[in-house]
Scaffold this motif. Structure first.
Motif, PDB file in Angstrom:
ATOM      1  N   VAL A   1       0.876  -1.175  -0.034  1.00 18.59           N
ATOM      2  CA  VAL A   1      -0.078   0.026   0.020  1.00 18.59           C
ATOM      3  C   VAL A   1       0.811   1.326  -0.036  1.00 18.59           C
ATOM      4  CG1 VAL A   1      -1.941   1.141   1.076  1.00 18.59           C
ATOM      5  CG2 VAL A   1      -1.932  -1.273   1.185  1.00 18.59           C
ATOM      6  N   ARG A   2       0.717   2.219  -0.855  1.00 17.91           N
ATOM      7  CA  ARG A   2       1.426   3.264  -0.855  1.00 17.91           C
ATOM      8  C   ARG A   2       0.852   4.402  -0.175  1.00 17.91           C
ATOM      9  NH1 ARG A   2       0.614   1.996  -6.553  1.00 17.91           N
ATOM     10  NH2 ARG A   2      -0.974   3.908  -6.657  1.00 17.91           N
ATOM     11  N   PRO A   3       1.926   5.241   0.414  1.00 22.98           N
ATOM     12  CA  PRO A   3       1.337   6.447   1.165  1.00 22.98           C
ATOM     13  C   PRO A   3       0.357   7.129   0.503  1.00 22.98           C
ATOM     14  CG  PRO A   3       3.629   6.062   1.540  1.00 22.98           C
ATOM     15  CD  PRO A   3       3.291   5.240   0.335  1.00 22.98           C
ATOM     16  N   GLY A   4      -0.752   7.645   1.110  1.00 26.66           N
ATOM     17  CA  GLY A   4      -1.571   8.580   0.493  1.00 26.66           C
ATOM     18  C   GLY A   4      -2.616   7.720  -0.194  1.00 26.66           C
ATOM     19  N   SER A   5      -2.717   6.266  -0.301  1.00 23.21           N
ATOM     20  CA  SER A   5      -3.742   5.648  -0.639  1.00 23.21           C
ATOM     21  C   SER A   5      -4.850   5.724   0.010  1.00 23.21           C
ATOM     22  CB  SER A   5      -3.296   4.078  -0.924  1.00 23.21           C
ATOM     23  OG  SER A   5      -2.194   4.036  -1.689  1.00 23.21           O
ATOM     24  N   ASP A   6      -6.159   5.315  -0.380  1.00 18.97           N
ATOM     25  CA  ASP A   6      -7.350   5.444   0.265  1.00 18.97           C
ATOM     26  C   ASP A   6      -8.018   4.356   0.874  1.00 18.97           C
ATOM     27  OD1 ASP A   6      -8.259   8.372   0.200  1.00 18.97           O
ATOM     28  OD2 ASP A   6      -8.159   8.372  -2.015  1.00 18.97           O
ATOM     29  N   VAL A   7      -7.972   4.120   2.114  1.00 21.30           N
ATOM     30  CA  VAL A   7      -8.328   2.748   2.633  1.00 21.30           C
ATOM     31  C   VAL A   7      -9.547   2.803   3.480  1.00 21.30           C
ATOM     32  CG1 VAL A   7      -7.687   1.141   4.346  1.00 21.30           C
ATOM     33  CG2 VAL A   7      -5.820   2.202   3.050  1.00 21.30           C
ATOM     34  N   LEU A   8     -10.599   1.910   3.348  1.00 22.31           N
ATOM     35  CA  LEU A   8     -11.628   1.827   4.011  1.00 22.31           C
ATOM     36  C   LEU A   8     -11.573   0.563   4.958  1.00 22.31           C
ATOM     37  CD1 LEU A   8     -14.690   2.509   4.415  1.00 22.31           C
ATOM     38  CD2 LEU A   8     -15.296   1.051   2.814  1.00 22.31           C
ATOM     39  N   ASP A   9     -11.857   0.846   6.279  1.00 26.22           N
ATOM     40  CA  ASP A   9     -12.050  -0.257   7.132  1.00 26.22           C
ATOM     41  C   ASP A   9     -13.517  -0.256   7.478  1.00 26.22           C
ATOM     42  OD1 ASP A   9     -11.580  -2.277   8.953  1.00 26.22           O
ATOM     43  OD2 ASP A   9     -10.955  -0.953  10.695  1.00 26.22           O
ATOM     44  N   VAL A  10     -14.093  -1.489   7.163  1.00 26.45           N
ATOM     45  CA  VAL A  10     -15.636  -1.578   7.356  1.00 26.45           C
ATOM     46  C   VAL A  10     -15.879  -2.482   8.610  1.00 26.45           C
ATOM     47  CG1 VAL A  10     -15.685  -3.114   5.483  1.00 26.45           C
ATOM     48  CG2 VAL A  10     -17.769  -1.879   6.274  1.00 26.45           C
ATOM     49  N   GLY A  11     -16.611  -2.030   9.483  1.00 29.36           N
ATOM     50  CA  GLY A  11     -16.805  -2.824  10.601  1.00 29.36           C
ATOM     51  C   GLY A  11     -15.577  -2.709  11.465  1.00 29.36           C
ATOM     52  N   THR A  12     -15.303  -1.365  11.776  1.00 31.78           N
ATOM     53  CA  THR A  12     -13.887  -1.014  12.468  1.00 31.78           C
ATOM     54  C   THR A  12     -13.797  -1.614  13.899  1.00 31.78           C
ATOM     55  OG1 THR A  12     -12.215   0.434  12.599  1.00 31.78           O
ATOM     56  CG2 THR A  12     -14.325   0.787  13.278  1.00 31.78           C
ATOM     57  N   GLY A  13     -14.779  -1.912  14.671  1.00 34.15           N
ATOM     58  CA  GLY A  13     -14.770  -2.354  16.007  1.00 34.15           C
ATOM     59  C   GLY A  13     -13.726  -1.251  16.795  1.00 34.15           C
ATOM     60  N   SER A  14     -12.684  -1.740  17.305  1.00 31.80           N
ATOM     61  CA  SER A  14     -12.019  -0.647  18.209  1.00 31.80           C
ATOM     62  C   SER A  14     -11.109   0.152  17.268  1.00 31.80           C
ATOM     63  CB  SER A  14     -11.221  -1.394  19.276  1.00 31.80           C
ATOM     64  OG  SER A  14     -10.301  -2.378  18.677  1.00 31.80           O
ATOM     65  N   GLY A  15     -11.062  -0.126  15.997  1.00 28.82           N
ATOM     66  CA  GLY A  15     -10.030   0.589  15.013  1.00 28.82           C
ATOM     67  C   GLY A  15      -8.665  -0.036  14.869  1.00 28.82           C
TER      68      GLY A  15
END
Length: 228
Positions: A39-53
């Motif tokens: 994963v490159r810096p600046g990429s857009d990431v989605l964490d779905v159902g993140t819980g405690s993160g």
């Protein structure tokens, strides 16, 4: 266990107040898959159902732009607090799966959804059980992710998803491929039954989801890529 895995385990340790899913073996397995992803810096990431993160924080430490979503307000608050304490920027949204981010696109989606088959699968789970109960076959949320994730991925984007083999690994692969993605299992781990599965062991055997001598659960990480 390698030094890199030990490092991952130490980092996957945010605060998880009562009612919020605390990082467990599935979180660690998915965090390991994330560490392998270029994963490159600046990429857009989605964490779905993140819980405690935990996974959102791991991605943010790599310089990505992270959005975390959870249907639980407690989880939303916990993730915001953990991001603040970790000193990393994470945009946290409250809502059901992809609803809060419709119209956006991402380079990477992380998902540790509910996947445990439930005897009372016809009743919507409440409270903390929303983090693991997923209908009679464990696919209540998995099928939605498999059917919708490609709509939020950019060409070349990747979905990393962790689940139990009890909820049908081949079904997940089939649904993702039917949606036009290249999908494969990239990590596996066998673990002892946790408290939830121990209470359902007899029911799982009656449904032939567990063999008569099977006493460990297999977790898998599925990697699916949207072709360019």
């Amino acid at each position: 266990m390698s030094d890199s895995n030990l490092g991952t385990r130490r980092r996957v340790n945010p605060l998880a107040p009562p009612g919020v899913y605390a990082p467990q073996e599935d979180t660690e397995l998915l965090a390991g898959a994330l560490s392998d992803e270029p994963v490159r810096p600046g990429s857009d990431v989605l964490d779905v159902g993140t819980g405690s993160g935990a996974l959102a924080l791991a991605a943010a430490r790599r310089g990505t732009r992270v959005t975390a979503v959870d249907v639980s307000w407690r989880a939303v608050c916990a993730t915001r607090l953990n991001a603040l304490m970790a000193g990393v920027p994470v945009q946290v949204r409250h809502g059901n799966l992809f609803a809060p981010v419709r119209g956006r696109s991402f380079d990477l989606i992380l998902a540790n959804p509910p996947y445990v088959p439930a005897p009372h699968g016809g009743v919507a789970p409440r409270g903390a059980a929303r983090a693991w109960d997923a209908g009679h076959d464990g696919r209540l949320v998995l099928d939605r992710i498999c059917g919708e994730a490609h709509e939020l991925l950019r060409p070349g984007g990747v979905l990393l998803l962790v689940q139990s083999a009890l909820s049908g690994t081949e079904l997940t692969l089939g649904h993702l491929r039917a949606a036009g993605m290249k999908a494969a299992v990239t990590r596996r781990r066998h673990i002892t039954f946790g408290p939830v599965l121990r209470t359902r062991e007899r029911w799982l055997r009656e449904r032939a989801l567990l063999g008569p001598d099977e006493n460990r659960e297999e977790l898998v990480v599925v990697r699916a890529e949207l072709p360019v």
